[in-house]
Design a protein around this motif. Structure first.
Motif, short mmCIF file in Angstrom:
data_model
loop_
_atom_site.label_atom_id
_atom_site.label_comp_id
_atom_site.label_asym_id
_atom_site.label_seq_id
_atom_site.Cartn_x
_atom_site.Cartn_y
_atom_site.Cartn_z
N ILE A 1 -28.77 -17.78 7.35
CA ILE A 1 -27.74 -17.20 6.49
C ILE A 1 -26.55 -16.88 7.38
CG2 ILE A 1 -29.31 -16.27 4.75
CD1 ILE A 1 -29.04 -13.56 6.09
N SER A 2 -25.40 -16.74 6.76
CA SER A 2 -24.20 -16.42 7.54
C SER A 2 -23.73 -15.01 7.21
CB SER A 2 -23.09 -17.43 7.26
OG SER A 2 -22.76 -17.41 5.89
N ILE A 3 -23.28 -14.33 8.24
CA ILE A 3 -22.76 -12.98 8.10
C ILE A 3 -21.27 -13.03 8.43
CG2 ILE A 3 -22.93 -10.62 8.96
CD1 ILE A 3 -25.80 -11.19 9.65
N PRO A 4 -20.44 -12.36 7.64
CA PRO A 4 -18.98 -12.47 7.86
C PRO A 4 -18.51 -12.08 9.26
CG PRO A 4 -19.45 -11.33 5.80
CD PRO A 4 -20.76 -11.55 6.48
N THR A 5 -19.17 -11.15 9.93
CA THR A 5 -18.70 -10.71 11.25
C THR A 5 -19.24 -11.57 12.40
OG1 THR A 5 -20.54 -9.16 11.44
CG2 THR A 5 -18.48 -8.32 10.50
N GLN A 6 -20.18 -12.48 12.12
CA GLN A 6 -20.81 -13.29 13.17
C GLN A 6 -20.39 -14.75 13.04
OE1 GLN A 6 -21.89 -10.56 14.99
NE2 GLN A 6 -23.42 -12.01 15.64
N THR A 7 -20.22 -15.40 14.16
CA THR A 7 -19.89 -16.83 14.15
C THR A 7 -21.16 -17.67 14.06
OG1 THR A 7 -19.85 -16.85 16.56
CG2 THR A 7 -17.75 -16.53 15.42
N ASP A 8 -22.26 -17.20 14.67
CA ASP A 8 -23.51 -17.93 14.64
C ASP A 8 -24.31 -17.54 13.39
OD1 ASP A 8 -22.88 -19.01 17.10
OD2 ASP A 8 -23.91 -17.43 18.21
N PRO A 9 -24.98 -18.52 12.77
CA PRO A 9 -25.82 -18.17 11.61
C PRO A 9 -27.04 -17.35 12.06
CG PRO A 9 -26.03 -20.49 12.13
CD PRO A 9 -24.97 -19.94 13.03
N LEU A 10 -27.54 -16.53 11.17
CA LEU A 10 -28.68 -15.67 11.44
C LEU A 10 -29.96 -16.38 11.00
CD1 LEU A 10 -29.28 -12.78 12.46
CD2 LEU A 10 -29.21 -12.05 10.10
#
Length: 135
Positions: free
Chosen positions: A76-85
């Motif tokens: 999943i992607s988080i708005p503050t992170q560039t790498d997916p979780l």
């Protein structure tokens, strides 16, 4: 005509000392308020990120369900992170269903899916988030 000269009174510095103590107390109170508000802001940010992750994981469960067990990588992607979780899907199947004190057997086996994620960066949301049915 006689002139009398008064010698100036000795200055003791009471007012200066009181104002110095007042400034010290006010700065201590200001630092305490600043620290408390910064901790509240960090906590609010963490809760917001946890809410985003939980909502995305619930959405994955609603849309895909047991199909997540066959996927090799889920992110999943988080708005503050560039790498997916990365997300880990744990699947278990049960042929019996327990409701209250009654156990129902037979029928088609049901799958239980649990999605788990761990923050690689301890400052992201600090821990493990699990969504799904755990037995």
């Amino acid at each position: 005509m006689s002139r009398s000269y008064k010698l100036p009174a000795r200055q003791r510095g009471d007012v200066l000392l009181e104002s110095l103590i007042g400034i010290l107390l006010m700065s201590t109170i200001g630092l305490g308020i600043t620290y408390a508000s910064s901790r509240a802001a960090v906590s609010q940010r963490d809760m917001k990120l946890q809410n985003i992750v939980v909502n995305q994981m619930r959405s994955l469960l609603e849309q895909n369900g047991a199909l997540l067990c066959s996927k090799s990588s889920i992110t999943i992607s988080i708005p503050t992170q560039t790498d997916p979780l990365p997300i880990t899907a744990t699947c278990t199947s049960a042929s019996a269903v327990t409701v209250g004190t009654s156990t129902i057997t037979g029928g088609t086996p049901q799958s239980s899916v649990v999605l788990t994620t761990r923050s690689q960066d301890s400052s992201l949301f600090g821990g493990v988030i699990r969504v799904g049915d755990e037995s």
